[in-house]
Write a protein that holds these residues in place. Structure first.
Motif, PDB file in Angstrom:
ATOM      1  N   THR A  25       0.895  -0.973  -0.023  1.00  0.00           N
ATOM      2  CA  THR A  25      -0.100  -0.077  -0.072  1.00  0.00           C
ATOM      3  C   THR A  25       0.762   1.187   0.011  1.00  0.00           C
ATOM      4  O   THR A  25       1.679   1.418   0.985  1.00  0.00           O
ATOM      5  N   GLU A  26       0.773   2.082  -0.895  1.00  0.00           N
ATOM      6  CA  GLU A  26       1.512   3.219  -1.131  1.00  0.00           C
ATOM      7  C   GLU A  26       1.189   4.205  -0.120  1.00  0.00           C
ATOM      8  O   GLU A  26       2.240   4.770   0.247  1.00  0.00           O
ATOM      9  N   GLN A  27       0.085   4.436   0.339  1.00  0.00           N
ATOM     10  CA  GLN A  27      -0.387   5.549   1.504  1.00  0.00           C
ATOM     11  C   GLN A  27      -0.108   5.016   2.930  1.00  0.00           C
ATOM     12  O   GLN A  27      -0.453   5.549   3.839  1.00  0.00           O
ATOM     13  N   ASP A  29       2.569   3.700   5.893  1.00  0.00           N
ATOM     14  CA  ASP A  29       3.866   3.796   6.463  1.00  0.00           C
ATOM     15  C   ASP A  29       4.433   2.644   7.034  1.00  0.00           C
ATOM     16  O   ASP A  29       5.822   2.430   7.408  1.00  0.00           O
ATOM     17  N   HIS A  30       3.591   1.333   6.671  1.00  0.00           N
ATOM     18  CA  HIS A  30       4.275  -0.158   6.781  1.00  0.00           C
ATOM     19  C   HIS A  30       4.463  -0.340   8.354  1.00  0.00           C
ATOM     20  O   HIS A  30       5.488  -1.230   8.599  1.00  0.00           O
ATOM     21  N   GLN A  31       3.748   0.438   9.116  1.00  0.00           N
ATOM     22  CA  GLN A  31       3.988   0.197  10.529  1.00  0.00           C
ATOM     23  C   GLN A  31       2.798  -0.203  11.386  1.00  0.00           C
ATOM     24  O   GLN A  31       2.671  -0.144  12.610  1.00  0.00           O
ATOM     25  N   GLU A  32       1.617  -0.327  10.650  1.00  0.00           N
ATOM     26  CA  GLU A  32       0.148  -0.624  11.101  1.00  0.00           C
ATOM     27  C   GLU A  32       0.358  -1.828  12.152  1.00  0.00           C
ATOM     28  O   GLU A  32      -0.277  -1.802  13.028  1.00  0.00           O
ATOM     29  N   HIS A  33       1.134  -2.905  11.774  1.00  0.00           N
ATOM     30  CA  HIS A  33       1.101  -4.135  12.761  1.00  0.00           C
ATOM     31  C   HIS A  33       1.598  -3.579  13.919  1.00  0.00           C
ATOM     32  O   HIS A  33       1.384  -4.406  14.945  1.00  0.00           O
ATOM     33  N   PHE A  34       2.771  -2.742  14.050  1.00  0.00           N
ATOM     34  CA  PHE A  34       3.191  -2.258  15.125  1.00  0.00           C
ATOM     35  C   PHE A  34       2.319  -1.433  15.956  1.00  0.00           C
ATOM     36  O   PHE A  34       2.255  -1.513  17.282  1.00  0.00           O
ATOM     37  N   LEU A  35       1.636  -0.539  15.176  1.00  0.00           N
ATOM     38  CA  LEU A  35       0.497   0.224  15.953  1.00  0.00           C
ATOM     39  C   LEU A  35      -0.431  -0.669  16.789  1.00  0.00           C
ATOM     40  O   LEU A  35      -0.895  -0.310  17.732  1.00  0.00           O
ATOM     41  N   VAL A  36      -0.817  -1.664  15.938  1.00  0.00           N
ATOM     42  CA  VAL A  36      -1.893  -2.773  16.674  1.00  0.00           C
ATOM     43  C   VAL A  36      -1.432  -3.181  18.243  1.00  0.00           C
ATOM     44  O   VAL A  36      -2.271  -3.120  19.040  1.00  0.00           O
ATOM     45  N   GLU A  37      -0.002  -3.577  18.085  1.00  0.00           N
ATOM     46  CA  GLU A  37       0.573  -4.212  19.133  1.00  0.00           C
ATOM     47  C   GLU A  37       0.728  -2.940  20.328  1.00  0.00           C
ATOM     48  O   GLU A  37       0.281  -3.324  21.478  1.00  0.00           O
ATOM     49  N   LYS A  38       0.769  -1.754  19.904  1.00  0.00           N
ATOM     50  CA  LYS A  38       0.984  -0.685  20.853  1.00  0.00           C
ATOM     51  C   LYS A  38      -0.616  -0.340  21.337  1.00  0.00           C
ATOM     52  O   LYS A  38      -0.728  -0.136  22.704  1.00  0.00           O
ATOM     53  N   LEU A 119     -11.832   8.490  11.139  1.00  0.00           N
ATOM     54  CA  LEU A 119     -10.930   7.910  10.481  1.00  0.00           C
ATOM     55  C   LEU A 119     -10.079   8.677   9.311  1.00  0.00           C
ATOM     56  O   LEU A 119     -10.791   9.678   9.141  1.00  0.00           O
ATOM     57  N   ILE A 120      -8.976   8.277   9.106  1.00  0.00           N
ATOM     58  CA  ILE A 120      -8.502   9.007   7.988  1.00  0.00           C
ATOM     59  C   ILE A 120      -8.200   7.816   6.977  1.00  0.00           C
ATOM     60  O   ILE A 120      -7.816   6.442   7.264  1.00  0.00           O
ATOM     61  N   GLY A 121      -8.788   7.944   5.751  1.00  0.00           N
ATOM     62  CA  GLY A 121      -8.843   6.776   4.900  1.00  0.00           C
ATOM     63  C   GLY A 121      -9.211   7.176   3.517  1.00  0.00           C
ATOM     64  O   GLY A 121      -9.334   8.571   3.012  1.00  0.00           O
ATOM     65  N   GLU A 147      -8.530  17.262   2.757  1.00  0.00           N
ATOM     66  CA  GLU A 147      -9.898  17.039   3.541  1.00  0.00           C
ATOM     67  C   GLU A 147     -10.788  15.965   3.173  1.00  0.00           C
ATOM     68  O   GLU A 147     -11.334  15.382   4.260  1.00  0.00           O
ATOM     69  N   GLU A 148     -10.746  15.465   1.921  1.00  0.00           N
ATOM     70  CA  GLU A 148     -11.587  14.413   1.679  1.00  0.00           C
ATOM     71  C   GLU A 148     -11.215  12.972   2.252  1.00  0.00           C
ATOM     72  O   GLU A 148     -11.880  12.239   2.486  1.00  0.00           O
ATOM     73  N   ASN A 149      -9.925  13.023   3.157  1.00  0.00           N
ATOM     74  CA  ASN A 149      -9.475  11.736   3.561  1.00  0.00           C
ATOM     75  C   ASN A 149     -10.000  11.578   5.139  1.00  0.00           C
ATOM     76  O   ASN A 149      -9.733  10.574   5.744  1.00  0.00           O
ATOM     77  N   GLY A 150     -10.251  12.764   5.795  1.00  0.00           N
ATOM     78  CA  GLY A 150     -10.869  12.734   7.138  1.00  0.00           C
ATOM     79  C   GLY A 150     -12.222  12.880   7.238  1.00  0.00           C
ATOM     80  O   GLY A 150     -12.872  13.474   6.736  1.00  0.00           O
ATOM     81  N   MET A 151     -12.642  11.514   7.920  1.00  0.00           N
ATOM     82  CA  MET A 151     -14.151  11.037   7.900  1.00  0.00           C
ATOM     83  C   MET A 151     -14.246  10.803   9.037  1.00  0.00           C
ATOM     84  O   MET A 151     -13.992  10.500   9.997  1.00  0.00           O
TER      85      MET A 151
END
Length: 176
Positions: A25-27, A29-38, A119-121, A147-151
């Motif tokens: 996924t280009e958008q 930071d490839h840290q999502e799996h660490f974020l879930v753990e935290k 969410l930001i998505g 603006e369109e990514n903050g929902m």
């Protein structure tokens, strides 16, 4: 597909799934799996809102996490939820599984008394579940995003009425 609350025994599978889901996924930071753990170790964690989707063989192919956040202004603070991340194994993407996880998460969040989700998505994906721009509610983020990514979505009627302010994330998100 079975959707259920995540258990401790699922943590490693969820870690691997989340890394794999965001690998290309280009958008990201490839840290999502660490974020879930935290986030699991944080005060913002709500066990009932960490959900997994299992295939017919009991293998975890999807995960969604909603955590507590605040919407803060000069005089008040309001509780809300952040949806981050939604992870689906690549071979199961584009088959409606993410949507099933989102809808089930909304149902449980509403049962637990939460009134809204932020969410930001991807702006072409989340509106189909009722999300609209946070700017429509007078809600902003502590950093610049398109603006369109903050929902946000109101889980109950007027769940964000008069709740203007800036989203305050738990420290585990690494946002000041």
């Amino acid at each position: 597909m079975t959707i259920r609350q995540e258990e401790k025994k699922d943590y490693q599978q969820v870690f691997e799934l989340t890394e794999e889901a965001f690998r290309d996924t280009e958008q990201s930071d490839h840290q999502e799996h660490f974020l879930v753990e935290k986030l699991r170790k944080s005060e913002a964690f709500i066990p009932e809102l960490s959900l997994v989707a299992e295939d017919e063989n009991g293998k975890i192919v999807g995960h969604i996490l909603f955590t507590k956040i605040q919407i803060v202004n000069d005089s008040e603070s309001f509780e809300s939820l952040a949806l981050a991340p939604v992870s689906v194994k690549p071979e199961f993407q584009n088959q409606g599984l993410g949507g099933q996880l989102i809808r089930e998460g909304h149902r449980i969040a509403k049962e637990l008394g939460y009134q809204s989700v932020i969410l930001i998505g991807y702006e072409k994906y989340y509106p189909r579940f009722g999300y609209e721009k946070t700017s429509n509610f007078g809600i902003s983020f502590p950093f610049e995003i398109p603006e369109e990514n903050g929902m946000a979505i109101e889980l109950i009627k007027d769940g964000l009425k008069d709740k203007k302010g800036v989203v305050k994330y738990p420290k585990e998100f690494g946002i000041d």
